[in-house]
Write a protein that holds these residues in place. Structure first.
Motif, short mmCIF file in Angstrom:
data_model
loop_
_atom_site.label_atom_id
_atom_site.label_comp_id
_atom_site.label_asym_id
_atom_site.label_seq_id
_atom_site.Cartn_x
_atom_site.Cartn_y
_atom_site.Cartn_z
N VAL A 3 38.85 12.11 92.04
CA VAL A 3 37.46 12.55 91.96
C VAL A 3 37.26 13.52 90.81
N ALA A 35 31.32 16.54 91.19
CA ALA A 35 31.90 15.38 91.86
C ALA A 35 32.73 15.79 93.06
N PHE A 64 31.98 14.92 96.98
CA PHE A 64 32.98 14.16 97.72
C PHE A 64 33.32 14.83 99.04
N LYS A 113 30.64 14.47 101.56
CA LYS A 113 30.65 13.11 102.12
C LYS A 113 31.75 12.96 103.17
N THR A 151 33.75 6.18 101.61
CA THR A 151 33.51 7.49 101.00
C THR A 151 34.01 7.52 99.56
N ALA A 161 31.95 7.82 95.94
CA ALA A 161 32.21 9.00 95.10
C ALA A 161 32.72 8.64 93.71
#
Length: 357
Positions: A70, A86, A90, A93, A149, A153
């Motif tokens: 990520v 990011a 993430f 989420k 997820t 992302a």
């Protein structure tokens, strides 16, 4: 979030090739540890506030592989700010997805404030069932909420076209007992899931006919890709699994937890011994015709905090708990920067012999 303190520009000439004048350059090595990866998120968030620090490469395992992937994706989209955004998206989420599952901390768990799920009915049922049945029996459809997820992302096709940050993630080959390091061009959602595949929770992940479990069993994380594939000499390890613990494990659960941390730290300890050996050779004047490479090693850990958390806390994705780990990570990174920023690009800030040997 606190505004980052201004940093003086380094006076020394950068060692690594391709370094922008006035910049520090780091390779990052991220350990795995389930939800404790939110601690590493906090460390990275604080580091990425420092625009005078650039990242050459990231290697990660398990939760560290997720953070690495990520972060590299965010960096490719928008460098420091992109990586921070990011990672924040993430982890939110992750927490939002966990709300739909049975692994919720009970009121008593929250009152105790240790991040554990020991009094959670969902955790107790899952723990008991996993001791009697495999994920092939309990989850025959092989459902993994992390897949959706990750796909939300990270755009993996975009990642394969970028090289702003070199990315390496590690998984363990179930059948051969060897580890596999996936490079930037090979990293996919399956590769990341393989790196984080706990065998008591998920079926082995199949990639090109090979089956993989969590990379922590073989390399947590492996450091050698940073030595062979980059010119940057400074490596910062974000440690999640404690090397030292405050109390002797005496219960079945704490003994099992310690066995896991010993197992997940073993490969890192071996690499530290190798680095220490090579450093001594260089210091004693034996450089093998210039082939040996000095490594400036840095570490950020929170043993005194993470060592007190039980194994159940590693699957607790409650947002309040993740935020507490995030803030812990930011604080540890702040302390590292205040104490050791000027050593980056110059010398190690970690005494390998004292810490690892």
């Amino acid at each position: 979030m606190a505004k980052p303190a201004a940093r003086a520009k380094p006076n020394s000439t950068p060692i690594a090739t391709g370094v922008t004048p006035g910049k520090k350059r780091l390779n990052l090595a991220l350990q795995g540890g389930g939800s404790h990866g939110a601690y590493a998120w906090g460390v990275l968030d604080r580091l990425f506030e420092e625009t005078s620090i650039d990242v050459d490469a990231i290697v990660g395992t398990s939760a560290g592989a997720m953070n690495a992937t990520v972060a590299a994706y965010g960096w490719a989209k928008g460098e420091h700010a992109g990586a921070r955004a990011a990672l924040a998206a993430f982890w939110k989420k992750i927490s939002d997805a966990a709300k739909k599952g049975p692994l919720q901390p009970s009121m008593l768990d929250k009152m105790m404030g240790k991040g554990s799920l020991e009094y959670s009915p969902g955790y107790m049922i899952m723990d008991a069932m996993s001791r009697m049945f495999s994920p092939y029996q309990l989850n025959p459809m092989n459902m993994n909420p992390l897949r959706d997820t990750l796909l939300e992302a990270v755009d993996f096709d975009f990642m394969h076209k970028e090289n702003k940050v070199k990315l390496f993630i590690c998984a363990s080959n179930v059948m051969t007992g060897r580890h596999k390091v996936f490079t930037q061009k090979e990293v996919s959602v399956d590769a990341v899931l393989a790196s984080a595949c706990l065998p008591f929770m998920f079926q082995a992940v199949e990639i090109d006919g090979e089956h993989y479990w969590d990379g922590g069993y073989m390399g947590n994380p492996p450091l050698y890709p940073l030595f062979y594939h980059t010119d940057t000499r400074d490596v910062l390890i974000v440690q999640i699994n404690p090397i030292n613990i405050p109390e002797l494990p005496k219960t079945a659960q704490t003994i099992l937890d310690r066995i896991n941390t010993l197992s997940f730290n073993s490969s890192l300890m071996r690499e530290m011994r190798a680095i220490h050996f090579v450093t001594k050779l260089i210091d004693e004047g034996f450089d093998d015709g210039g082939r040996l490479k000095r490594v400036n090693l840095h570490t950020i850990d929170a043993e005194e905090h993470l060592g007190k958390l039980g194994v159940s806390s590693k699957i607790n994705a409650d947002w309040d708990f993740l935020q507490s780990l995030f803030e812990l990570g930011r604080g540890k990174a702040e302390a590292f920067l205040n104490a050791h920023y000027d050593k980056i690009g110059v010398k190690s800030s970690t005494d390998i012999e004292a810490k690892f040997l």
